[in-house]
Design a protein around this motif. Structure first.
Motif, PDB file in Angstrom:
ATOM      1  N   VAL A  38       0.867  -1.181   0.000  1.00 14.04           N
ATOM      2  CA  VAL A  38       0.000   0.000   0.000  1.00 14.04           C
ATOM      3  C   VAL A  38       0.897   1.222   0.000  1.00 14.04           C
ATOM      4  CG1 VAL A  38      -1.775   1.272   1.263  1.00 14.04           C
ATOM      5  CG2 VAL A  38      -1.760  -1.215   1.342  1.00 14.04           C
ATOM      6  N   ALA A  39       0.636   2.145  -0.919  1.00 13.41           N
ATOM      7  CA  ALA A  39       1.429   3.374  -0.995  1.00 13.41           C
ATOM      8  C   ALA A  39       0.690   4.509  -0.295  1.00 13.41           C
ATOM      9  CB  ALA A  39       1.680   3.743  -2.449  1.00 13.41           C
ATOM     10  N   ALA A  40       1.446   5.427   0.273  1.00 11.45           N
ATOM     11  CA  ALA A  40       0.845   6.601   0.909  1.00 11.45           C
ATOM     12  C   ALA A  40       0.077   7.395  -0.153  1.00 11.45           C
ATOM     13  CB  ALA A  40       1.929   7.459   1.545  1.00 11.45           C
ATOM     14  N   PRO A  41      -1.184   7.752   0.116  1.00 10.59           N
ATOM     15  CA  PRO A  41      -2.024   8.386  -0.904  1.00 10.59           C
ATOM     16  C   PRO A  41      -1.769   9.879  -1.116  1.00 10.59           C
ATOM     17  CG  PRO A  41      -3.276   8.088   1.100  1.00 10.59           C
ATOM     18  CD  PRO A  41      -1.940   7.434   1.319  1.00 10.59           C
ATOM     19  N   THR A  42      -1.097  10.527  -0.181  1.00 10.23           N
ATOM     20  CA  THR A  42      -0.825  11.966  -0.290  1.00 10.23           C
ATOM     21  C   THR A  42       0.612  12.246   0.142  1.00 10.23           C
ATOM     22  OG1 THR A  42      -1.480  12.439   1.985  1.00 10.23           O
ATOM     23  CG2 THR A  42      -3.233  12.547   0.306  1.00 10.23           C
ATOM     24  N   ALA A  43       1.083  13.439  -0.211  1.00 10.57           N
ATOM     25  CA  ALA A  43       2.423  13.846   0.221  1.00 10.57           C
ATOM     26  C   ALA A  43       2.494  13.909   1.750  1.00 10.57           C
ATOM     27  CB  ALA A  43       2.790  15.193  -0.401  1.00 10.57           C
ATOM     28  N   GLU A  44       1.429  14.392   2.389  1.00 13.64           N
ATOM     29  CA  GLU A  44       1.417  14.454   3.851  1.00 13.64           C
ATOM     30  C   GLU A  44       1.496  13.058   4.473  1.00 13.64           C
ATOM     31  OE1 GLU A  44      -1.554  15.326   7.571  1.00 13.64           O
ATOM     32  OE2 GLU A  44      -1.836  16.566   5.783  1.00 13.64           O
ATOM     33  N   ALA A  45       0.741  12.125   3.939  1.00 16.10           N
ATOM     34  CA  ALA A  45       0.784  10.751   4.465  1.00 16.10           C
ATOM     35  C   ALA A  45       2.179  10.161   4.283  1.00 16.10           C
ATOM     36  CB  ALA A  45      -0.265   9.880   3.773  1.00 16.10           C
ATOM     37  N   LEU A  46       2.821  10.458   3.157  1.00  8.92           N
ATOM     38  CA  LEU A  46       4.178   9.954   2.947  1.00  8.92           C
ATOM     39  C   LEU A  46       5.138  10.591   3.942  1.00  8.92           C
ATOM     40  CD1 LEU A  46       6.129   8.164   1.401  1.00  8.92           C
ATOM     41  CD2 LEU A  46       6.578  10.133  -0.078  1.00  8.92           C
ATOM     42  N   MET A  47       5.014  11.900   4.160  1.00 11.37           N
ATOM     43  CA  MET A  47       5.892  12.568   5.123  1.00 11.37           C
ATOM     44  C   MET A  47       5.709  11.973   6.515  1.00 11.37           C
ATOM     45  SD  MET A  47       6.238  14.958   7.751  1.00 11.37           S
ATOM     46  CE  MET A  47       4.559  15.494   7.777  1.00 11.37           C
ATOM     47  N   ARG A  48       4.471  11.762   6.928  1.00  6.85           N
ATOM     48  CA  ARG A  48       4.220  11.176   8.246  1.00  6.85           C
ATOM     49  C   ARG A  48       4.807   9.764   8.335  1.00  6.85           C
ATOM     50  NH1 ARG A  48       0.691  13.638  11.637  1.00  6.85           N
ATOM     51  NH2 ARG A  48      -0.576  15.332  10.844  1.00  6.85           N
ATOM     52  N   SER A  49       4.650   8.989   7.257  1.00  5.76           N
ATOM     53  CA  SER A  49       5.166   7.620   7.278  1.00  5.76           C
ATOM     54  C   SER A  49       6.695   7.614   7.280  1.00  5.76           C
ATOM     55  CB  SER A  49       4.617   6.812   6.106  1.00  5.76           C
ATOM     56  OG  SER A  49       5.140   7.248   4.871  1.00  5.76           O
ATOM     57  N   ARG A  50       7.304   8.589   6.647  1.00  3.64           N
ATOM     58  CA  ARG A  50       8.767   8.676   6.657  1.00  3.64           C
ATOM     59  C   ARG A  50       9.264   9.074   8.053  1.00  3.64           C
ATOM     60  NH1 ARG A  50      12.016   8.737   2.354  1.00  3.64           N
ATOM     61  NH2 ARG A  50      13.231  10.493   3.179  1.00  3.64           N
ATOM     62  N   TYR A  51       8.556   9.983   8.712  1.00  5.86           N
ATOM     63  CA  TYR A  51       8.917  10.309  10.098  1.00  5.86           C
ATOM     64  C   TYR A  51       8.839   9.043  10.959  1.00  5.86           C
ATOM     65  CZ  TYR A  51       8.638  11.874  14.883  1.00  5.86           C
ATOM     66  OH  TYR A  51       8.859  12.000  16.231  1.00  5.86           O
ATOM     67  N   SER A  52       7.750   8.300  10.819  1.00  5.92           N
ATOM     68  CA  SER A  52       7.606   7.067  11.591  1.00  5.92           C
ATOM     69  C   SER A  52       8.720   6.075  11.260  1.00  5.92           C
ATOM     70  CB  SER A  52       6.241   6.421  11.322  1.00  5.92           C
ATOM     71  OG  SER A  52       5.210   7.222  11.856  1.00  5.92           O
ATOM     72  N   ALA A  53       9.153   6.049  10.002  1.00  4.40           N
ATOM     73  CA  ALA A  53      10.252   5.163   9.605  1.00  4.40           C
ATOM     74  C   ALA A  53      11.555   5.589  10.277  1.00  4.40           C
ATOM     75  CB  ALA A  53      10.417   5.149   8.091  1.00  4.40           C
ATOM     76  N   PHE A  54      11.765   6.890  10.434  1.00  8.92           N
ATOM     77  CA  PHE A  54      12.950   7.357  11.179  1.00  8.92           C
ATOM     78  C   PHE A  54      12.849   6.900  12.630  1.00  8.92           C
ATOM     79  CE2 PHE A  54      13.784  10.366   7.704  1.00  8.92           C
ATOM     80  CZ  PHE A  54      15.168  10.280   7.625  1.00  8.92           C
ATOM     81  N   VAL A  55      11.671   7.039  13.226  1.00  7.16           N
ATOM     82  CA  VAL A  55      11.468   6.601  14.616  1.00  7.16           C
ATOM     83  C   VAL A  55      11.767   5.111  14.748  1.00  7.16           C
ATOM     84  CG1 VAL A  55       9.751   6.274  16.438  1.00  7.16           C
ATOM     85  CG2 VAL A  55       9.800   8.423  15.146  1.00  7.16           C
ATOM     86  N   LYS A  56      11.279   4.320  13.802  1.00 12.90           N
ATOM     87  CA  LYS A  56      11.421   2.857  13.847  1.00 12.90           C
ATOM     88  C   LYS A  56      12.761   2.361  13.307  1.00 12.90           C
ATOM     89  CE  LYS A  56       7.135   1.819  15.161  1.00 12.90           C
ATOM     90  NZ  LYS A  56       6.822   1.030  16.338  1.00 12.90           N
ATOM     91  N   GLY A  57      13.544   3.259  12.682  1.00 10.12           N
ATOM     92  CA  GLY A  57      14.830   2.848  12.116  1.00 10.12           C
ATOM     93  C   GLY A  57      14.685   2.028  10.845  1.00 10.12           C
ATOM     94  N   ASP A  58      13.652   2.292  10.061  1.00  6.01           N
ATOM     95  CA  ASP A  58      13.364   1.529   8.850  1.00  6.01           C
ATOM     96  C   ASP A  58      14.061   2.157   7.635  1.00  6.01           C
ATOM     97  OD1 ASP A  58      12.269   0.138   6.694  1.00  6.01           O
ATOM     98  OD2 ASP A  58      10.241   0.140   7.530  1.00  6.01           O
ATOM     99  N   ARG A  59      15.336   1.861   7.471  1.00  9.48           N
ATOM    100  CA  ARG A  59      16.130   2.403   6.357  1.00  9.48           C
ATOM    101  C   ARG A  59      15.550   2.018   4.998  1.00  9.48           C
ATOM    102  NH1 ARG A  59      19.965   0.341   9.688  1.00  9.48           N
ATOM    103  NH2 ARG A  59      21.374   1.854  10.648  1.00  9.48           N
ATOM    104  N   GLY A  60      15.122   0.770   4.868  1.00  9.34           N
ATOM    105  CA  GLY A  60      14.592   0.284   3.605  1.00  9.34           C
ATOM    106  C   GLY A  60      13.431   1.122   3.104  1.00  9.34           C
ATOM    107  N   TYR A  61      12.497   1.427   3.994  1.00 11.17           N
ATOM    108  CA  TYR A  61      11.345   2.242   3.602  1.00 11.17           C
ATOM    109  C   TYR A  61      11.791   3.640   3.219  1.00 11.17           C
ATOM    110  CZ  TYR A  61       6.860   4.582   3.609  1.00 11.17           C
ATOM    111  OH  TYR A  61       5.752   5.318   3.232  1.00 11.17           O
TER     112      TYR A  61
END
Length: 137
Positions: A38-61
């Protein structure tokens, strides 16, 4: 005295709130993007998911959602970095009807914050991070 009925406590599943700041559980919020499919549907959703990826340490994402034109060959995350919150300050375009968008945010971490205006574009229909401009506090 009567006999006391003892039942084994049923295990309680721990549900963590998503680091992106929305009130949804991580698994149904940014976690679904991190898992793929599932891809983030908006730029804001992608930005939020990227922040969460930094929190979780998800380099791949983080690398998968970085524009191929600006993506680094590798990404080193600081294991000592503790992110503490995300504040959305504004967004322009970036909806399902746009091909570009910007999101301005403040990401707090232990000892400070990062204030950035990020640029996003669609590549093959999916939102990706292009680059960001650091803003003065």
């Amino acid at each position: 005295m009567g006999a006391v009925s003892r039942r084994a406590a049923s295990p309680v599943k721990s549900v963590s709130v998503c680091p992106c700041g929305l009130s949804e559980p991580y698994e149904t919020c940014c976690g679904r993007y991190h898992r793929g499919g599932v891809a983030a549907p908006t730029a804001e959703a992608l930005m939020r998911s990227r922040y969460s990826a930094f929190v979780k340490g998800d380099r791949g994402y983080l690398l998968r959602t970085w524009h191929p034109r600006t993506r680094p060959a590798r990404l080193d995350l600081d294991p000592g970095m503790t992110w503490t919150g995300l504040e959305l300050l504004g967004a322009t375009e970036g909806s399902a009807f746009h091909s570009t968008g910007t999101v301005t945010f403040r990401a707090s971490y232990r000892g400070g914050s990062l204030h950035e205006r990020s640029r996003f574009e669609r590549v093959d229909g999916a939102w990706v991070y292009v680059d960001g401009e650091f803003l003065d506090e």
